[in-house]
Design a protein around this motif. Sequence first.
Motif, PDB file in Angstrom:
ATOM      1  N   SER A  44       0.708  -1.264  -0.146  1.00  0.00           N
ATOM      2  CA  SER A  44       0.055  -0.039  -0.091  1.00  0.00           C
ATOM      3  C   SER A  44       1.440   1.212   0.237  1.00  0.00           C
ATOM      4  O   SER A  44       1.663   1.327   0.567  1.00  0.00           O
ATOM      5  N   GLY A  45       0.347   2.307  -0.388  1.00  0.00           N
ATOM      6  CA  GLY A  45       0.690   3.814  -0.612  1.00  0.00           C
ATOM      7  C   GLY A  45       1.368   4.469   0.325  1.00  0.00           C
ATOM      8  O   GLY A  45       2.261   4.585   0.974  1.00  0.00           O
ATOM      9  N   LYS A  46       0.763   4.085   1.550  1.00  0.00           N
ATOM     10  CA  LYS A  46       0.280   4.214   3.361  1.00  0.00           C
ATOM     11  C   LYS A  46       2.162   3.334   3.519  1.00  0.00           C
ATOM     12  O   LYS A  46       2.758   4.329   4.349  1.00  0.00           O
ATOM     13  N   HIS A  47       1.730   2.600   3.264  1.00  0.00           N
ATOM     14  CA  HIS A  47       3.091   1.758   3.559  1.00  0.00           C
ATOM     15  C   HIS A  47       4.276   1.980   3.484  1.00  0.00           C
ATOM     16  O   HIS A  47       5.500   1.426   4.215  1.00  0.00           O
ATOM     17  N   LYS A  48       4.705   2.442   1.516  1.00  0.00           N
ATOM     18  CA  LYS A  48       5.341   2.769   1.305  1.00  0.00           C
ATOM     19  C   LYS A  48       6.505   3.948   1.716  1.00  0.00           C
ATOM     20  O   LYS A  48       7.840   4.043   1.969  1.00  0.00           O
ATOM     21  N   ARG A  49       5.061   4.762   2.676  1.00  0.00           N
ATOM     22  CA  ARG A  49       5.873   6.368   3.167  1.00  0.00           C
ATOM     23  C   ARG A  49       6.182   6.129   3.952  1.00  0.00           C
ATOM     24  O   ARG A  49       6.898   6.781   4.755  1.00  0.00           O
ATOM     25  N   ALA A  56      14.288   8.387   5.214  1.00  0.00           N
ATOM     26  CA  ALA A  56      14.838   9.238   5.447  1.00  0.00           C
ATOM     27  C   ALA A  56      15.108   9.643   7.181  1.00  0.00           C
ATOM     28  O   ALA A  56      16.643  10.359   6.723  1.00  0.00           O
ATOM     29  N   LEU A  57      14.898   8.598   8.048  1.00  0.00           N
ATOM     30  CA  LEU A  57      15.226   8.659   9.687  1.00  0.00           C
ATOM     31  C   LEU A  57      16.385   8.029   9.172  1.00  0.00           C
ATOM     32  O   LEU A  57      17.436   8.579   9.878  1.00  0.00           O
ATOM     33  N   PHE A  67       8.401  15.437   5.315  1.00  0.00           N
ATOM     34  CA  PHE A  67       7.417  15.225   4.364  1.00  0.00           C
ATOM     35  C   PHE A  67       6.866  13.738   4.375  1.00  0.00           C
ATOM     36  O   PHE A  67       5.597  13.269   4.082  1.00  0.00           O
ATOM     37  N   GLN A  68       7.904  12.346   4.245  1.00  0.00           N
ATOM     38  CA  GLN A  68       7.434  11.411   4.608  1.00  0.00           C
ATOM     39  C   GLN A  68       6.280  10.985   5.471  1.00  0.00           C
ATOM     40  O   GLN A  68       5.457  10.248   5.932  1.00  0.00           O
TER      41      GLN A  68
END
Length: 116
Positions: A44-49, A56-57, A67-68
Amino acid sequence: MLESQMELRVENGRNAAIYKKLMPEVAEPYTALNQEVYKDGAVSGKHKRLMALVAALCSGCRACILFQCDQAIELGAELEEILEACAVAVALRGTMGMGETERVVAYLRERGLITD
């Protein structure tokens, strides 16, 4: 005075918009790639984010972190999911991951998603 994560997020967005306007030949393919990558698929897009938030961390990119995190929230990520993603970064990067996680906590506090 502490740095406002929400103000930083807004300013990052403004600067990105200016760059995209000045460099459309770069921005347009970049935007198209991101739209394709982050859409729902087998993951899912949510899990990709959330995965991108961990990256990023781990890399320490403050603009990417905010952003993420924001994108994950917009796609329905719950507080616990975001904090568990942060935990993965802490496991991977130790103290450095924890230091960047503090930025996420500050951002979530500013948004009212964490209360003291």
